[in-house]
Design a protein around this motif. Structure first.
Motif, PDB file in Angstrom:
ATOM      1  N   TYR B  14       0.862  -1.187   0.000  1.00  0.00           N
ATOM      2  CA  TYR B  14       0.000   0.000   0.000  1.00  0.00           C
ATOM      3  C   TYR B  14       0.898   1.237   0.000  1.00  0.00           C
ATOM      4  O   TYR B  14       1.914   1.241   0.690  1.00  0.00           O
ATOM      5  CB  TYR B  14      -0.865   0.042   1.258  1.00  0.00           C
ATOM      6  CG  TYR B  14      -1.897  -1.047   1.343  1.00  0.00           C
ATOM      7  CD1 TYR B  14      -3.053  -0.977   0.581  1.00  0.00           C
ATOM      8  CD2 TYR B  14      -1.727  -2.129   2.195  1.00  0.00           C
ATOM      9  CE1 TYR B  14      -4.015  -1.959   0.671  1.00  0.00           C
ATOM     10  CE2 TYR B  14      -2.685  -3.116   2.290  1.00  0.00           C
ATOM     11  CZ  TYR B  14      -3.819  -3.032   1.523  1.00  0.00           C
ATOM     12  OH  TYR B  14      -4.770  -4.009   1.610  1.00  0.00           O
ATOM     13  N   PRO B  15       0.520   2.252  -0.730  1.00  0.00           N
ATOM     14  CA  PRO B  15       1.314   3.476  -0.657  1.00  0.00           C
ATOM     15  C   PRO B  15       1.246   4.052   0.761  1.00  0.00           C
ATOM     16  O   PRO B  15       0.182   4.007   1.382  1.00  0.00           O
ATOM     17  CB  PRO B  15       0.660   4.417  -1.673  1.00  0.00           C
ATOM     18  CG  PRO B  15      -0.604   3.784  -2.089  1.00  0.00           C
ATOM     19  CD  PRO B  15      -0.638   2.390  -1.624  1.00  0.00           C
ATOM     20  N   ARG B  16       2.316   4.589   1.258  1.00  0.00           N
ATOM     21  CA  ARG B  16       2.430   5.220   2.580  1.00  0.00           C
ATOM     22  C   ARG B  16       2.048   4.278   3.724  1.00  0.00           C
ATOM     23  O   ARG B  16       1.526   4.679   4.733  1.00  0.00           O
ATOM     24  CB  ARG B  16       1.549   6.482   2.661  1.00  0.00           C
ATOM     25  CG  ARG B  16       1.972   7.574   1.706  1.00  0.00           C
ATOM     26  CD  ARG B  16       1.104   8.809   1.844  1.00  0.00           C
ATOM     27  NE  ARG B  16      -0.262   8.591   1.441  1.00  0.00           N
ATOM     28  CZ  ARG B  16      -0.671   8.634   0.191  1.00  0.00           C
ATOM     29  NH1 ARG B  16       0.171   8.897  -0.783  1.00  0.00           N
ATOM     30  NH2 ARG B  16      -1.940   8.429  -0.113  1.00  0.00           N
ATOM     31  N   SER B  17       2.268   2.958   3.563  1.00  0.00           N
ATOM     32  CA  SER B  17       1.969   2.027   4.650  1.00  0.00           C
ATOM     33  C   SER B  17       2.887   0.820   4.532  1.00  0.00           C
ATOM     34  O   SER B  17       3.231   0.391   3.442  1.00  0.00           O
ATOM     35  CB  SER B  17       0.508   1.577   4.572  1.00  0.00           C
ATOM     36  OG  SER B  17       0.299   0.493   5.431  1.00  0.00           O
ATOM     37  N   LYS B  18       3.268   0.279   5.690  1.00  0.00           N
ATOM     38  CA  LYS B  18       4.138  -0.896   5.654  1.00  0.00           C
ATOM     39  C   LYS B  18       3.320  -2.173   5.506  1.00  0.00           C
ATOM     40  O   LYS B  18       3.823  -3.204   5.124  1.00  0.00           O
ATOM     41  CB  LYS B  18       4.956  -0.961   6.938  1.00  0.00           C
ATOM     42  CG  LYS B  18       6.147  -0.021   6.932  1.00  0.00           C
ATOM     43  CD  LYS B  18       6.933  -0.172   8.201  1.00  0.00           C
ATOM     44  CE  LYS B  18       8.092   0.824   8.233  1.00  0.00           C
ATOM     45  NZ  LYS B  18       8.775   0.809   9.519  1.00  0.00           N
ATOM     46  N   ARG B  19       2.031  -2.064   5.871  1.00  0.00           N
ATOM     47  CA  ARG B  19       1.200  -3.262   5.856  1.00  0.00           C
ATOM     48  C   ARG B  19       0.972  -3.767   4.444  1.00  0.00           C
ATOM     49  O   ARG B  19       0.974  -3.009   3.494  1.00  0.00           O
ATOM     50  CB  ARG B  19      -0.155  -2.962   6.496  1.00  0.00           C
ATOM     51  CG  ARG B  19      -0.085  -2.958   7.994  1.00  0.00           C
ATOM     52  CD  ARG B  19      -1.471  -2.766   8.527  1.00  0.00           C
ATOM     53  NE  ARG B  19      -1.444  -2.612   9.972  1.00  0.00           N
ATOM     54  CZ  ARG B  19      -2.493  -2.324  10.695  1.00  0.00           C
ATOM     55  NH1 ARG B  19      -3.660  -2.145  10.123  1.00  0.00           N
ATOM     56  NH2 ARG B  19      -2.406  -2.227  11.995  1.00  0.00           N
TER      57      ARG B  19
END
Lengths: 270, 240
Positions: B14-19
């Motif tokens: 996901y953009p801007r997320s580590k998940r």
């Protein structure tokens, strides 16, 4: 096609049960009653516009047309953004349903409602015209047929906006702005074509003119503009001279908007 | 035999997320009741959504019964209960089931009979008219009812017992047991490990977007231990 029709029927049920359609139909009937009153009361007509006949027709072109425009925005602002953000679309798209089918189903539902409303308004005005002893004949039906097409264009633009932004109110505002901007852009482009505006601004206006929707021209509206001597209005409407070319351009714009909506919906994540 | 689910090199960022998912390879055979376990944020729901093409993977492939999931036809015969089911508020439970019945192409003459059967099984036959008035538990029971329309070959259940009372949970367990008996494939995503241990024959534990361990339940849980202790041990080791 069966899937698209199933989804369109569900969307029509949504609008009817949310009382949106009933609201606009009720408003149309109320406005119709008002118009009948105005057309029967000749003194009122004379005081308001200095003519004993035709007030109802004048009012109809602004009041009911404005209402139909609002209805078109209202039934399309929630087409994509809301069901995708609140998860309502998820269970349907987990079925053997392509995303374009989902978008097309909701789009067709909005278009069908708008066309139905235009037909109702045309019938209502035909009745008012008969009371006024004024028969606009094919021009009245031609007016509402072009209006129905133009509102389908507005529906497709608002649906495209609802695929771009989550907030339905923002989608409605932007959709409406893009749709209504076409008249202003056409007027500016007229100055470009006649050489009164040029340079960088002229190039921007030209680009915008190609990007903004091309609406069909109502026979009644054109007739009125020409009679009132509004040469700029008439000329900007007639920038595309050929009827066939104008229709082809408007239809192409509608198709392009729908295809762009499909492409955006295809990339949306749930 | 064709695998019900074949996932290869599945990555979802996901953009801007580590998940997300970080390279998942998994095969679920037909008729298996497969548990997907993991702590919150491990990527279980992302995985389930990728299985249904609700999310577009960054890379990797997903096939259902040998067909790429991007094709709507691959989702024919698949039932799904999401973590937070949401139905159109303006429809009744019956209309929701009718809509889904039509979308999966159930024959019109049989539809009313199937819907009656499903509504009774979900204890929703005398539910309020509009879904808007349903409680959370009723919405979840309706979600289960729509997922089981048309006898699906594969059922994906994401936390199906959340919001349910003990009787509702028992009903879901019974429905999963019935699916297993019928030979349907079930992928169950749940935090209730005792239920999982009782119902599932295979499991995978997901942590930080990767599968830490997978296999038949009797191999994952050695004798004398339970699934909960195995799960906690693995996650603590993987986390360190």
């Amino acid at each position: 096609m069966k899937t698209v029709i199933t989804l369109a029927r569900a969307a029509v049920t949504e609008h009817v049960r949310r009382k949106l359609v009933l609201f606009f139909v009720g408003m149309a009937l109320l406005a119709g009653l008002g118009l009948v009153y105005v057309s029967l009361n000749q003194d009122l007509s004379a005081n308001l516009i200095g003519a004993t006949v035709g007030l109802a027709t004048v009012l109809s072109l602004t009041l009911l047309q404005g209402m139909a425009t609002l209805a078109a925005v209202a039934v399309s602002m929630n087409n994509i953004g809301r069901p995708f953000s609140d998860g309502e679309a998820m269970l349907m798209l987990a079925r053997p349903v392509a995303r374009w089918q989902y978008a097309l189903g909701r789009l067709l539902a909005s278009m069908a409602l708008v066309v139905g409303l235009c037909f109702l308004l045309a019938a209502l005005l035909q009745g008012v015209n008969l009371i006024e002893n004024r028969d606009l004949g094919w021009q009245l039906w031609g007016h509402w047929a072009t209006q129905a097409f133009n509102l389908m264009l507005l529906v497709s633009i608002t649906t495209l906006m609802s695929a771009l932004v989550k907030n339905p109110v923002l989608a409605a505002f932007v959709g409406f702005f893009v749709y209504t901007s076409s008249n202003t852009i056409s007027t500016l482009y007229l100055y470009v074509t006649t050489g009164r505006v040029g340079g960088a601004f002229g190039a921007v206006v030209t680009a915008l003119w190609y990007l903004t929707p091309k609406r069909l021209i109502s026979p009644l509206a054109l007739d009125q503009i020409q009679q009132s001597g509004d040469l700029v209005g008439a000329s900007s409407m007639m920038l595309i001279q050929s009827n066939g070319l104008r229709i082809a351009w408007a239809v192409s714009y509608l198709v392009a908007t729908v295809l762009l909506t499909f492409a955006l919906v295809q990339r949306k994540e749930l | 035999m064709t695998a019900a689910v074949e996932v290869s090199g599945l990555v979802k960022h996901y953009p801007r997320s580590k998940r997300g998912l970080d390279g998942i390879d998994l095969t679920v055979g037909e008729g298996e009741v497969f548990a997907l376990l993991g702590p919150n944020g491990a990527g279980k729901t992302t995985f389930v959504k990728c299985l249904l093409a609700l999310l577009q993977p960054t890379s990797g492939t997903v096939e259902l019964f040998g067909q790429p999931v991007s094709s709507p036809a691959a989702r024919r015969g698949v039932g799904f209960v999401p973590e937070s089911p949401r139905f159109p508020d303006y429809l009744s439970g019956r209309e929701v089931l009718k809509l889904h019945g039509r979308l999966i192409g159930l024959p019109a003459p049989d539809l009313d009979g199937i819907i009656d059967e499903r509504l009774i099984a979900a204890d929703l036959d005398d539910a309020p008219k509009r879904v808007k008035a349903y409680s959370k538990g009723m919405v979840r029971r309706l979600a289960m009812a729509q997922a089981l329309m048309g006898e699906p070959r594969l059922v994906l259940l994401d936390e199906p017992t959340a919001d349910l009372d003990p009787i509702g949970r028992r009903d879901v367990r019974n429905q999963i047991a019935e699916l297993k008996q019928r030979g349907a494939t079930v992928i169950l995503n749940s935090h209730l490990l005792s239920e999982v241990e009782r119902l599932c024959d295979h499991a995978a534990i997901v942590h930080k977007g990767r599968i830490v361990v997978k296999g038949p339940m009797d191999e994952l849980v050695p004798e004398g231990q339970d699934l909960e202790s195995v799960f906690v041990d693995l996650i603590e080791k993987a986390g360190s």
